[in-house]
Scaffold this active site. Structure first.
Site: not given
Length: 662
Positions: A116, A200, A275, A288
């Site tokens: 990621k 995040e 996504e 991701e």
């Protein structure tokens, strides 16, 4: 085309891959742990090899044993399913080095997009909108708190190698960040063998919408529309649908093209999913990329008519995509419900044990589909995830798909363990879900204290009472026909009864009628016709001319009726017996407040207190691992530990005593 492939997975997805391989004329090899020796995927495959003990780290995550199984059986390729090693770059590389084809993307693509942190940097470089955050590895919880403060709460703590809701927490303050960081690392280490974590910004009121992509080795890449995955609980998807009712055609096209551009940037060759988190104004941000087949892939298959597992196999075998972007259809609406082994009435705690009854709805082509890896009499293990089955429906419109799903859930019989079917049925009739006006916070907002029957009231309680009266009258009528009765003193069955439900008494009349009984309740008549036989769990009938499906069980005096997510326990007796019952005192529940009971079956990972020690309200006192999730137990109030009964490393049953307080 391959002659033989090995499926490096278990359960539902292994069975799913075997079905397509069989249709393509490809032999299959199943691998299994000692706990799975009698599993459905083992029975379905042409060959099966045991690769180790029950824990995933000693079996399904052992690359060397899977590679040895390929060599032993002559399997030319490996399909990894989802989870386990499906997004493991090293596994794909080692297979390539051994001359075994990985039915998935090349290891370089997995490295670029499966990580990621790396994928977010790549997306930034490709000028794709990304969520603000800290994209490097964080080493300590103290550093995590510092970074979270800098980004601004709320934040999302995510494992770099995470997936399926594992290794993911939302934190709203320093304390939640500190604790969530440690839990994410532990879950990621146990589930994926990689404990890197990043942080995040958490976008408020987000929608989770993903794009399915397919790329081959000849430079072709297409997107197969989107999937709406916003109905989530604890960041794990509960209901998925395709398409999304939220997107307009311009946004749908932009998201699809951006997903394809991202896939092309890493020469993506297989099925994959990009996504996005989508805001209320339809602005979207890259979240991701999952470099594997998704759990929810069937809804895409239902609206496009494309078998994604077949495409993965063909691409891995070197074939070109047989269709272009313009040839991909979008037909109707599909919805998937994940049927999980969990108790929705006890905070969705895992439920393990034997499937005493497992009767899925009847499958109908292009209408109802059930993907499962279990069977009646099989065991649901504490070692793996909680999914029992995926129930998928397809219909011309979203409203029709919802109706079809509600009817299918009514027909899904699971006994011996608890399942989330009542919760799924309640969601299907929730106004926010039906309107399509929801985001990823729907479940947390609508069910902040968990799920209870009071939150799923039945919109026709007369139906439940009438069916209970029907079932009871049929039992009594059969009993009245017993042989050997004294002539002239045969049992006479009356028509007047009282239904006891939720502490209330409901007078009801049940008279024999053609094909069933005529029920009178509160001055209204209800004609129920059914050929239901005693003991059958499925009750199909016509209710005043309308077809209806319910589930019924008899527990001593109670008739348990299941319908639309409601479970009604109704006692039907004569008026005299009802009067007697009203005089009987209720037995009080024992006081267990001095004991910490295990809320679920699982492995006791840690005892965080000592005998004689003081604990404060909210303090962490034990950690239980079940179905690959770490569950932290906290003290409800200040107290002193009198005795610790269970030991770390012990397998717990539900309600087993862990410790006693003074």
């Amino acid at each position: 085309m391959f002659k033989k492939i090995l499926i490096a997975n278990r359960g539902e997805i292994a069975c799913r891959v075997i079905k397509t391989a069989r249709r393509l004329g490809i032999l299959t090899v199943a691998v299994y742990s000692e706990a799975d020796k009698d599993s459905r995927h083992v029975v379905m495959a042409d060959e099966a090899i045991c690769i180790g003990p029950a824990p995933s780290k000693e079996s399904y995550l052992r690359m060397d044993r899977i590679i040895d199984a390929c060599k032993e059986t002559g399997a030319e390729a490996v399909h990894p399913g989802y989870g386990f090693l499906s997004e493991n770059e090293e596994f794909a590389r080692r297979l390539e080095e051994e001359g075994i084809v990985f039915i998935g993307p090349k290891h370089a693509s997995i490295a670029a997009m499966g990580d990621k942190i790396a994928s977010k940097k790549l997306a930034l470089k490709a000028k794709v909108n990304t969520i603000p955050g800290y994209n490097d590895v964080i080493e300590t919880p103290e550093k995590a708190v510092e970074i979270a403060r800098g980004i601004g709460y709320p934040v999302m703590i995510k494992a770099s190698a995470g997936g399926g809701g594992k290794g993911l927490r939302v934190a709203h303050n320093d304390e939640e960040t500190f604790e969530g960081f440690s839990s994410c690392r532990n879950e990621a280490r146990n589930s994926f063998g990689d404990d890197r974590v990043f942080i995040e910004k958490f976008v408020l009121e987000p929608r989770h919408i993903e794009i399915q992509v397919l790329g081959d080795a000849h430079g072709n890449c297409v997107y197969l529309w989107e999937r709406e995955c916003s109905i989530q609980r604890r960041h794990q998807k509960v209901i998925e649908e395709a398409p999304s009712s939220f997107l307009d055609e311009a946004t749908r096209k932009a998201m699809g093209e951006q997903a394809v551009a991202l896939a092309r940037a890493v020469d993506y060759q297989s099925a994959g999913t990009v996504e996005f988190v989508v805001g209320a104004d339809r602005s979207f941000y890259f979240l991701e990329m999952n470099t594997r087949l998704q759990v929810e892939h069937p809804v895409t298959e239902m609206i496009t008519g494309i078998d994604l597992v077949e495409q993965m196999i063909r691409i891995a075998a070197g074939e070109k995509l047989s269709f272009t972007q313009g040839e991909i259809k979008r037909d109707g609406w599909a919805i998937e419900c994940r049927i999980n082994a969990e108790d929705p009435f006890r905070g969705f705690l895992p439920s393990t044990g034997r499937l005493v009854k497992f009767i899925p709805p009847e499958e109908k082509e292009d209408e109802v589909r059930v993907d499962t890896g279990v069977y009646e009499g099989g065991d649901i293990s504490m070692f793996y995830d909680s999914m029992i089955a995926k129930l998928i429906v397809h219909a011309p419109t979203r409203d029709e798909a919802i109706i079809r799903m509600r009817n299918a859930l009514n027909s899904f019989v699971i006994r011996g363990i608890n399942s989330n079917i009542p919760f799924q049925a309640a969601l299907m009739q929730h106004p926010r879900f039906q309107s399509g006006n929801f985001n990823t916070g729907l479940i947390a907002e609508e069910y902040p204290d968990g799920f209870s029957m009071e939150q799923a009231p039945h919109d026709d309680p007369a139906l439940l009472i009438a069916v209970a009266a029907f079932v009871h009258r049929r039992y009594i009528d059969r009993s009245a026909r017993v042989s050997g009765q004294l002539p002239g003193h045969e049992r006479r069955v009356g028509d007047e009864w009282v239904a006891l439900w939720n502490g209330q008494y409901h007078p009801v009349i049940a008279r024999p009628a053609e094909g069933g009984y005529m029920i009178e309740y509160k001055g209204k008549k209800y004609s129920i016709r059914s050929n239901w036989r005693l003991g059958q769990p499925i009750f199909q009938c016509t209710y005043n001319g309308q077809e209806c499906t319910l589930q019924v069980e008899r527990h001593h005096m109670k008739h348990r009726i299941f319908h639309w997510g409601t479970q009604a326990n109704i006692i039907v007796v004569t008026a005299h017996a009802a009067g007697m019952l009203a005089l009987m005192p209720e037995k009080p529940e024992p006081d267990l407040s001095r004991f910490l009971l295990s809320p679920m079956p699982g492995l006791l990972r840690e005892i965080c207190v000592e005998e004689g020690g003081e604990v404060k309200a909210g303090e962490r006192i034990a950690v239980i691992e079940a179905m690959k999730m770490e569950n932290i137990i906290k003290a409800e109030r200040e107290s002193k530990v009198k005795k610790i009964v269970a030991k770390a490393g012990e397998s717990l049953s539900v309600d087993q005593v862990i410790m006693e307080f003074e």
